[in-house]
Design a protein around this motif. Structure first.
Motif, PDB file in Angstrom:
ATOM      1  N   GLY A 120       0.841  -1.191   0.294  1.00 27.71           N
ATOM      2  CA  GLY A 120       0.021  -0.381   0.094  1.00 27.71           C
ATOM      3  C   GLY A 120       0.936   0.861  -0.025  1.00 27.71           C
ATOM      4  O   GLY A 120       2.162   1.834   0.549  1.00 27.71           O
ATOM      5  N   ALA A 121       0.255   2.681  -0.673  1.00 29.35           N
ATOM      6  CA  ALA A 121       0.863   3.106  -1.029  1.00 29.35           C
ATOM      7  C   ALA A 121       0.977   3.844   0.392  1.00 29.35           C
ATOM      8  O   ALA A 121      -0.690   4.516   0.819  1.00 29.35           O
ATOM      9  N   VAL A 122       1.752   4.688   1.022  1.00 30.07           N
ATOM     10  CA  VAL A 122       1.639   5.658   2.399  1.00 30.07           C
ATOM     11  C   VAL A 122       1.959   6.557   2.749  1.00 30.07           C
ATOM     12  O   VAL A 122       2.052   7.810   4.139  1.00 30.07           O
ATOM     13  N   GLY A 123       2.474   7.642   0.822  1.00 27.08           N
ATOM     14  CA  GLY A 123       2.722   8.921   1.274  1.00 27.08           C
ATOM     15  C   GLY A 123       3.700   9.326   0.485  1.00 27.08           C
ATOM     16  O   GLY A 123       4.280   8.348  -0.336  1.00 27.08           O
ATOM     17  N   ARG A 124       4.713  10.174   0.964  1.00 22.78           N
ATOM     18  CA  ARG A 124       6.130  10.692   0.094  1.00 22.78           C
ATOM     19  C   ARG A 124       7.224  10.856   1.182  1.00 22.78           C
ATOM     20  O   ARG A 124       6.584  10.893   2.578  1.00 22.78           O
ATOM     21  N   VAL A 125       8.186  10.340   1.305  1.00 23.71           N
ATOM     22  CA  VAL A 125       9.671  11.026   1.635  1.00 23.71           C
ATOM     23  C   VAL A 125       9.709  12.741   2.217  1.00 23.71           C
ATOM     24  O   VAL A 125       9.203  13.386   1.119  1.00 23.71           O
ATOM     25  N   GLU A 126      10.131  12.630   2.521  1.00 21.00           N
ATOM     26  CA  GLU A 126       9.690  14.901   3.117  1.00 21.00           C
ATOM     27  C   GLU A 126      11.519  14.740   1.739  1.00 21.00           C
ATOM     28  O   GLU A 126      11.965  14.307   1.519  1.00 21.00           O
ATOM     29  N   ALA A 127      11.312  16.156   1.789  1.00 24.03           N
ATOM     30  CA  ALA A 127      11.405  16.614   0.595  1.00 24.03           C
ATOM     31  C   ALA A 127      12.799  16.808   0.414  1.00 24.03           C
ATOM     32  O   ALA A 127      13.387  16.816  -0.716  1.00 24.03           O
ATOM     33  N   VAL A 128      13.787  17.067   1.819  1.00 18.51           N
ATOM     34  CA  VAL A 128      14.835  16.751   1.654  1.00 18.51           C
ATOM     35  C   VAL A 128      15.480  15.227   1.340  1.00 18.51           C
ATOM     36  O   VAL A 128      16.819  15.495   0.772  1.00 18.51           O
ATOM     37  N   ALA A 129      14.710  13.823   1.410  1.00 14.75           N
ATOM     38  CA  ALA A 129      15.451  12.900   1.541  1.00 14.75           C
ATOM     39  C   ALA A 129      15.049  13.062  -0.389  1.00 14.75           C
ATOM     40  O   ALA A 129      15.450  12.300  -0.967  1.00 14.75           O
ATOM     41  N   PHE A 130      13.695  13.529  -0.862  1.00 14.78           N
ATOM     42  CA  PHE A 130      13.728  13.165  -2.335  1.00 14.78           C
ATOM     43  C   PHE A 130      14.760  13.821  -3.246  1.00 14.78           C
ATOM     44  O   PHE A 130      15.070  13.605  -3.886  1.00 14.78           O
ATOM     45  N   ALA A 131      15.041  15.053  -2.299  1.00  9.68           N
ATOM     46  CA  ALA A 131      16.205  15.865  -3.057  1.00  9.68           C
ATOM     47  C   ALA A 131      17.567  14.501  -3.498  1.00  9.68           C
ATOM     48  O   ALA A 131      18.325  15.221  -4.300  1.00  9.68           O
ATOM     49  N   GLN A 132      17.886  13.460  -2.096  1.00 13.70           N
ATOM     50  CA  GLN A 132      18.599  13.132  -2.104  1.00 13.70           C
ATOM     51  C   GLN A 132      18.634  12.012  -3.512  1.00 13.70           C
ATOM     52  O   GLN A 132      19.610  12.028  -4.000  1.00 13.70           O
ATOM     53  N   LEU A 133      18.071  11.095  -3.208  1.00 11.11           N
ATOM     54  CA  LEU A 133      17.523  10.354  -4.160  1.00 11.11           C
ATOM     55  C   LEU A 133      17.138  10.830  -5.627  1.00 11.11           C
ATOM     56  O   LEU A 133      17.895  10.387  -5.991  1.00 11.11           O
ATOM     57  N   ARG A 134      16.753  11.846  -5.983  1.00  8.04           N
ATOM     58  CA  ARG A 134      16.529  12.257  -7.108  1.00  8.04           C
ATOM     59  C   ARG A 134      18.622  12.321  -7.573  1.00  8.04           C
ATOM     60  O   ARG A 134      18.538  12.618  -8.536  1.00  8.04           O
ATOM     61  N   GLY A 135      19.570  13.468  -5.987  1.00  6.61           N
ATOM     62  CA  GLY A 135      21.089  13.276  -6.902  1.00  6.61           C
ATOM     63  C   GLY A 135      21.252  11.840  -7.289  1.00  6.61           C
ATOM     64  O   GLY A 135      22.298  12.323  -8.176  1.00  6.61           O
ATOM     65  N   GLN A 136      21.059  11.157  -6.705  1.00  6.92           N
ATOM     66  CA  GLN A 136      21.520  10.257  -6.806  1.00  6.92           C
ATOM     67  C   GLN A 136      21.107   9.186  -8.180  1.00  6.92           C
ATOM     68  O   GLN A 136      21.952   8.641  -8.437  1.00  6.92           O
ATOM     69  N   GLN A 137      19.725   9.415  -8.673  1.00  6.28           N
ATOM     70  CA  GLN A 137      19.040   8.723  -9.436  1.00  6.28           C
ATOM     71  C   GLN A 137      20.188   9.764 -10.991  1.00  6.28           C
ATOM     72  O   GLN A 137      20.195   8.913 -12.279  1.00  6.28           O
ATOM     73  N   GLU A 138      20.143  11.391 -10.602  1.00  3.13           N
ATOM     74  CA  GLU A 138      20.310  11.458 -11.828  1.00  3.13           C
ATOM     75  C   GLU A 138      22.093  11.060 -11.922  1.00  3.13           C
ATOM     76  O   GLU A 138      23.194  11.064 -12.899  1.00  3.13           O
ATOM     77  N   GLN A 139      22.971  11.019 -10.766  1.00  2.00           N
ATOM     78  CA  GLN A 139      23.902  10.158 -11.259  1.00  2.00           C
ATOM     79  C   GLN A 139      24.238   9.159 -11.865  1.00  2.00           C
ATOM     80  O   GLN A 139      24.780   8.957 -12.245  1.00  2.00           O
TER      81      GLN A 139
END
Length: 215
Positions: free
Chosen positions: A176-195
Motif C-alpha cells: 500500500g502507498a502511505v505517502g511521500r518521503v520528506e523534501a530533503v530525502a527526495f532531493a537526495q534520491l533525485r540526485g542519486q538517480q541523476e548520478q
C-alpha cells in the motif's frame, strides 16, 4: 466526524476543528496528504512529523478513528505506478514484522507483454530501502517485483537466509502507498538517480556501490 471521508484532504481536519491549520500543513508536507494516509499510519509515523509529539499524534489518530477506509487498491497496481520517493508499506504473508514503510529509491519502467490470446500484462522491478534517503546497508534494501504470479520480494532485507524447509518465506500479502518521503530525502534520491543516469551502459558494477552510498 461523519462529514469527513477517507479521500478528503488532511486540511479537512483543520476545517472541522480537529487540528490546527499549521499541523495540517506539516502533515501535508510530510506525506500525509489525505485522511486515508492517516488511517494507515501508526502513532510513531506521526511522531516523526516535526512538532507532532506523542499526545498530538494520539489525538489525530483518535479524530480519524471512525472514518471508513476506502477499498484497498490492488497491490500490483501500487507497485506498477510507484514513483521515486514514494513510501510503500509492504506486508508479508509469513513475516509480520516486516509490515513497515519502505522508500522507493530506484525504479524501472514497466515491461508490457503480449499473450498469445491477445491480452497484455505488465511486470516491473523497483528498489526499496528502509532508509528514506536510500543510503541503507544491504539488509535494509530489497527489490519488489511484479510478475505473472503477483508481487514478490527478491534480495530480501536480511544478510543471509536460513536454508531449511520450515523457514518462513518472503511471500508478499499486500502493498500500500502511505505517502511521500520528506523534501530533503527526495532531493537526495533525485540526485542519486541523476548520478546513475550518467554512468556508462553495459557494466553495472558501479550500481551496488552507488546505491549503498559508496560511490
Amino acid at each position: 466526524m461523519s462529514e469527513v471521508t477517507a479521500t478528503d484532504h488532511v486540511h479537512e481536519l483543520a476545517d472541522t476543528g480537529e487540528i490546527s491549520a499549521a499541523i495540517a500543513d506539516r502533515l501535508d508536507d510530510n506525506g500525509f496528504e489525505t485522511i486515508a494516509d492517516l488511517l494507515i499510519a501508526d502513532q510513531k509515523d506521526l511522531e516523526d512529523v516535526p512538532y507532532v509529539g506523542a499526545g498530538r499524534a494520539a489525538d489525530i489518530l483518535a479524530a480519524v478513528d471512525d472514518v471508513e477506509p476506502e477499498p484497498l487498491v490492488d497491490s500490483r497496481e501500487v507497485v506498477l505506478e510507484a514513483t521515486l520517493g514514494e513510501k510503500l508499506r509492504v506486508t508479508m504473508a509469513d513475516r509480520r514484522g516486516y509490515a513497515n514503510a519502505f522508500a522507493v529509491i530506484d525504479t524501472e519502467e514497466p515491461t508490457v507483454w503480449e499473450t498469445p490470446d491477445g491480452d497484455t500484462w505488465r511486470t516491473r522491478r523497483i528498489r526499496l530501502s528502509q532508509k528514506m534517503a536510500g543510503d541503507g546497508a544491504d539488509h535494509e534494501e530489497c527489490d519488489l517485483v511484479v510478475g505473472a504470479d503477483g508481487v514478490r520480494i527478491e534480495d530480501p532485507p536480511v544478510k543471509s537466509q536460513k536454508r531449511y524447509s520450515r523457514a518462513k518465506g518472503w511471500r508478499v500479502e499486500s502493498v500500500g502507498a502511505v505517502g511521500r518521503v520528506e523534501a530533503v530525502a527526495f532531493a537526495q534520491l533525485r540526485g542519486q538517480q541523476e548520478q546513475a543516469d550518467v554512468k556508462p551502459e553495459g557494466d553495472d558494477t558501479w550500481r551496488k556501490y552507488q546505491s549503498r552510498g559508496e560511490a
